[in-house]
Design a protein around this motif. Structure first.
Motif, PDB file in Angstrom:
ATOM      1  N   UNK A  52      59.312  33.545 -16.896  1.00 36.31           N
ATOM      2  CA  UNK A  52      59.190  32.105 -17.132  1.00 36.31           C
ATOM      3  C   UNK A  52      57.916  31.804 -17.935  1.00 36.31           C
ATOM      4  N   UNK A  53      58.012  31.170 -19.121  1.00 37.38           N
ATOM      5  CA  UNK A  53      56.807  30.813 -19.883  1.00 37.38           C
ATOM      6  C   UNK A  53      56.033  29.710 -19.157  1.00 37.38           C
ATOM      7  N   UNK A  54      54.756  29.973 -18.886  1.00 37.43           N
ATOM      8  CA  UNK A  54      53.936  29.048 -18.118  1.00 37.43           C
ATOM      9  C   UNK A  54      52.567  28.871 -18.782  1.00 37.43           C
ATOM     10  N   UNK A  55      51.859  27.835 -18.392  1.00 39.60           N
ATOM     11  CA  UNK A  55      50.492  27.638 -18.886  1.00 39.60           C
ATOM     12  C   UNK A  55      49.607  28.690 -18.220  1.00 39.60           C
ATOM     13  N   UNK A  57      46.267  29.221 -18.513  1.00 38.83           N
ATOM     14  CA  UNK A  57      44.862  28.844 -18.322  1.00 38.83           C
ATOM     15  C   UNK A  57      43.965  30.006 -18.775  1.00 38.83           C
ATOM     16  N   UNK A  58      42.916  30.304 -18.015  1.00 39.43           N
ATOM     17  CA  UNK A  58      41.917  31.269 -18.497  1.00 39.43           C
ATOM     18  C   UNK A  58      42.348  32.727 -18.469  1.00 39.43           C
ATOM     19  N   UNK A  59      43.547  33.031 -17.956  1.00 38.62           N
ATOM     20  CA  UNK A  59      44.033  34.402 -18.115  1.00 38.62           C
ATOM     21  C   UNK A  59      44.315  34.683 -19.594  1.00 38.62           C
ATOM     22  N   UNK A  60      44.322  33.616 -20.414  1.00 34.82           N
ATOM     23  CA  UNK A  60      44.363  33.768 -21.878  1.00 34.82           C
ATOM     24  C   UNK A  60      43.235  34.666 -22.361  1.00 34.82           C
ATOM     25  N   UNK A  61      42.104  34.649 -21.669  1.00 34.66           N
ATOM     26  CA  UNK A  61      40.943  35.447 -22.090  1.00 34.66           C
ATOM     27  C   UNK A  61      41.231  36.947 -22.067  1.00 34.66           C
ATOM     28  N   UNK A 301      58.379  37.253 -27.684  1.00 30.77           N
ATOM     29  CA  UNK A 301      58.973  36.019 -28.183  1.00 30.77           C
ATOM     30  C   UNK A 301      58.715  34.923 -27.152  1.00 30.77           C
ATOM     31  N   UNK A 302      58.881  33.694 -27.569  1.00 36.52           N
ATOM     32  CA  UNK A 302      58.780  32.570 -26.637  1.00 36.52           C
ATOM     33  C   UNK A 302      57.424  32.514 -25.937  1.00 36.52           C
ATOM     34  N   UNK A 303      56.346  32.523 -26.721  1.00 30.45           N
ATOM     35  CA  UNK A 303      55.003  32.349 -26.186  1.00 30.45           C
ATOM     36  C   UNK A 303      54.179  31.586 -27.215  1.00 30.45           C
ATOM     37  N   UNK A 311      41.993  26.833 -22.703  1.00 32.23           N
ATOM     38  CA  UNK A 311      41.805  25.411 -22.407  1.00 32.23           C
ATOM     39  C   UNK A 311      43.002  24.564 -22.836  1.00 32.23           C
ATOM     40  N   UNK A 312      43.758  25.027 -23.820  1.00 33.39           N
ATOM     41  CA  UNK A 312      44.892  24.255 -24.311  1.00 33.39           C
ATOM     42  C   UNK A 312      46.038  24.272 -23.306  1.00 33.39           C
ATOM     43  N   UNK A 313      46.563  23.110 -23.019  1.00 37.41           N
ATOM     44  CA  UNK A 313      47.700  23.014 -22.118  1.00 37.41           C
ATOM     45  C   UNK A 313      49.020  23.300 -22.841  1.00 37.41           C
ATOM     46  N   UNK A 314      48.935  23.568 -24.145  1.00 31.91           N
ATOM     47  CA  UNK A 314      50.129  23.949 -24.903  1.00 31.91           C
ATOM     48  C   UNK A 314      50.343  25.456 -24.921  1.00 31.91           C
ATOM     49  N   UNK A 315      49.365  26.231 -24.432  1.00 26.07           N
ATOM     50  CA  UNK A 315      49.527  27.679 -24.360  1.00 26.07           C
ATOM     51  C   UNK A 315      50.666  28.016 -23.394  1.00 26.07           C
ATOM     52  N   UNK A 316      51.427  29.043 -23.737  1.00 28.02           N
ATOM     53  CA  UNK A 316      52.511  29.500 -22.861  1.00 28.02           C
ATOM     54  C   UNK A 316      52.563  31.027 -22.864  1.00 28.02           C
ATOM     55  N   UNK A 317      52.662  31.595 -21.663  1.00 30.88           N
ATOM     56  CA  UNK A 317      52.789  33.042 -21.507  1.00 30.88           C
ATOM     57  C   UNK A 317      53.451  33.293 -20.156  1.00 30.88           C
ATOM     58  N   UNK A 318      54.312  34.291 -20.092  1.00 31.25           N
ATOM     59  CA  UNK A 318      54.983  34.586 -18.829  1.00 31.25           C
ATOM     60  C   UNK A 318      54.179  35.620 -18.039  1.00 31.25           C
TER      61      UNK A 318
END
Length: 392
Positions: A52-55, A57-61, A301-303, A311-318
C-alpha cells in the motif's frame, strides 16, 4: 506442592501472554497502514497491506542516505572553496551545499585563511549558484522551528541560530558561536530565556547570516573585515583556499538518521541532483532525481518523492519498497540508531503519520522491517510493534 507452584507460575505468566501482542492487535484494526518483516535472506515472514503506498514521513531519509552513500561513499568529505579578489579585497565563498559547516568548521576556516596571509577584507562575497535562487522545498520554511530550516548553498549551523536573553541583553546561546547582527535582531522578539530558531523562509536570510558569521570568525583571528556582503559569481582566478570538512559523509549520515535532521537530508539531495544534471538544484530536479534513481535501481512503480527529508505530505512509498531499500542499505546498517534493544531503525513522524523502518536483530541476523501508519495513533505504538515483532 509441585502442582500449587505450577498454578502460581501460571498466574504470573498468563497475563504476560494475554498482552503479548496488544500492539499488533491495535495495528490490525487500522484502516490506512502497512507492515512487513523479512528474514535475513529477504523472504517475507509477515506482511499486512505491505504494497500500500503511504506517506513515509522521515523514513524518506533512508532513501536519501542510500543515494548519497552510493554516490559519494562513506568516507567522502565535502569541500568548500574560497577565492581572494586582491584588487577589490573581496573574499569569495563558492557555496558547495556542505550541510555540516558548523561553528567549529568556520573557526577552522578562519584560522586557515589567516595562515594563508589574509589580513584585511572589504567584503564577503557569496556565490550561491549551486542552488536555484529563492529555493524552498516542500514542507520547509513554514515555521521558525529548527527542523523547518530552508536549504541554501552556503549555510552555517544548519541554518539555525541559538540565542538567549539575559537581563534584557541578547547573547549567543552557544559559546562557540559569535553573536551577529541578524542573530541579535531575532533575539529582540523573545522576552527572556533561550531559543533556537531557523533563519526564516527567505533563503537570503540564511545566506546573509553565513556571511556575518564568517566575518565574525575572521575578526576573532585579528583580520579586519568590513560588514559589506556581495552576491554573484566567483572571479575567474585560482582557488585561494579549499576547506575539507572534518566530518565524513558516514558521520554526517549517522547524525542525520539519529536526530532526523531535515536540513541535512535536503542539502544532500539538492547536491546530488545538481551534480547529476549539472545545473542549479531545484524542486523539479529533486523529484526527478529521486524517482529516476530509485526506479532504475529497484524497478519501483507507484511511488513519489518531492523532498529528501520526508516533510512533503505528497511523498508515497509502500512498506514493501522500504524493505527493498533496506536490503540494499545493509552495507551501512551500522549508521542506524538503536531505538529499542535489538531494533535499529529510522522513525518518521508527521501529523497523522507514524512510521518506523530498519532491522530487527535476532541471533546476529538483521531482518528488515517497515511499519507505516497514516492515522492518528499513540506515539510509541510503532516502537511497541517493533518490540513485539522482535520477540516472535
Amino acid at each position: 506442592m509441585r502442582r500449587i507452584s505450577y498454578l502460581i507460575c501460571l498466574l504470573f505468566i498468563l497475563p504476560a501472554f494475554s498482552h503479548a501482542d496488544e500492539a499488533l492487535t491495535a495495528f490490525s484494526k487500522l484502516n490506512n497502514a502497512g507492515l512487513i518483516v523479512l528474514d535475513s535472506n529477504g523472504r517475507t515472514i509477515r506482511a499486512d497491506h505491505a504494497d500500500r503506498p503511504l506517506i513515509p514521513a522521515s523514513t524518506t531519509k533512508l532513501a536519501t542516505a542510500w543515494l548519497a552513500l552510493m554516490h559519494w561513499g562513506e568516507e567522502h568529505r565535502f569541500r568548500t572553496r574560497f577565492y581572494w579578489d586582491e584588487p577589490s579585497r573581496v573574499l569569495w565563498v563558492k557555496g558547495s551545499g556542505d550541510p555540516y559547516l558548523v561553528s567549529e568548521e568556520l573557526a577552522r576556516i578562519a584560522r586557515s585563511l589567516k595562515q594563508k596571509g589574509l589580513r584585511q577584507v572589504k567584503a564577503i562575497g557569496l556565490d550561491n549558484s549551486l542552488f536555484q535562487a529563492g529555493l524552498v522545498l516542500p514542507g520547509t520554511g513554514t515555521t521558525n522551528n529548527p527542523y523547518d530550516a530552508v536549504p541554501t548553498a552556503t549555510a552555517a549551523n544548519f541554518n539555525t541560530i541559538a540565542i538567549k536573553k539575559i537581563n534584557g541583553k541578547v547573547v549567543s546561546a552557544e559559546p562557540q558561536t559569535p553573536l551577529t547582527p541578524y542573530a541579535k535582531s531575532l533575539g529582540r522578539s523573545i522576552n527572556s530565556g533561550e531559543l533556537r530558531v531557523n533563519t526564516g523562509r527567505n533563503p537570503s536570510n540564511a545566506e546573509n547570516y553565513f556571511a556575518e558569521l564568517m566575518a565574525a570568525f575572521l575578526r576573532v583571528q585579528g583580520i579586519e573585515v568590513d560588514p559589506r556582503i556581495v552576491f554573484g559569481k566567483v572571479p575567474n582566478q585560482p582557488v585561494f583556499y579549499t576547506h575539507t570538512n572534518s566530518k565524513t559523509l558516514g558521520e554526517i549520515v549517522r547524525t542525520m538518521l539519529k536526530y532526523s535532521t531535515n536540513f541535512v537530508a535536503n542539502q544532500l539531495i539538492l547536491m546530488l541532483s545538481s551534480e547529476t544534471y549539472q545545473r542549479p538544484a531545484n524542486t523539479a530536479d529533486v523529484q526527478r532525481y529521486m524517482e529516476e534513481s530509485l526506479s532504475r535501481q529497484f524497478a519501483w512503480e507507484n511511488f513519489t518523492f518531492e523532498d529528501g527529508a520526508g516533510l512533503s505530505r505528497n511523498n508515497r512509498l509502500s512498506p514493501q519498497q522500504l524493505t527493498e531499500l533496506l536490503q540494499a542499505f545493509r552495507p551501512w546498517k551500522h549508521l542506524l540508531p538503536e531505538i529499542e534493544p535489538g531494533v535499529y531503525a529510522k522513525t518518521g513522524t508527521l501529523t497523522g503519520v507514524s512510521s518506523l523502518a530498519g532491522y530487527l536483530v535476532k541471533r546476529g541476523e538483521w531482518q528488515p522491517f517497515a511499519i507505516v501508519m497514516n492515522e492518528n495513533v499513540p506515539y510509541q505504538l510503532r516502537n511497541r510493534i517493533a518490540r513485539e515483532l522482535s520477540l516472535r
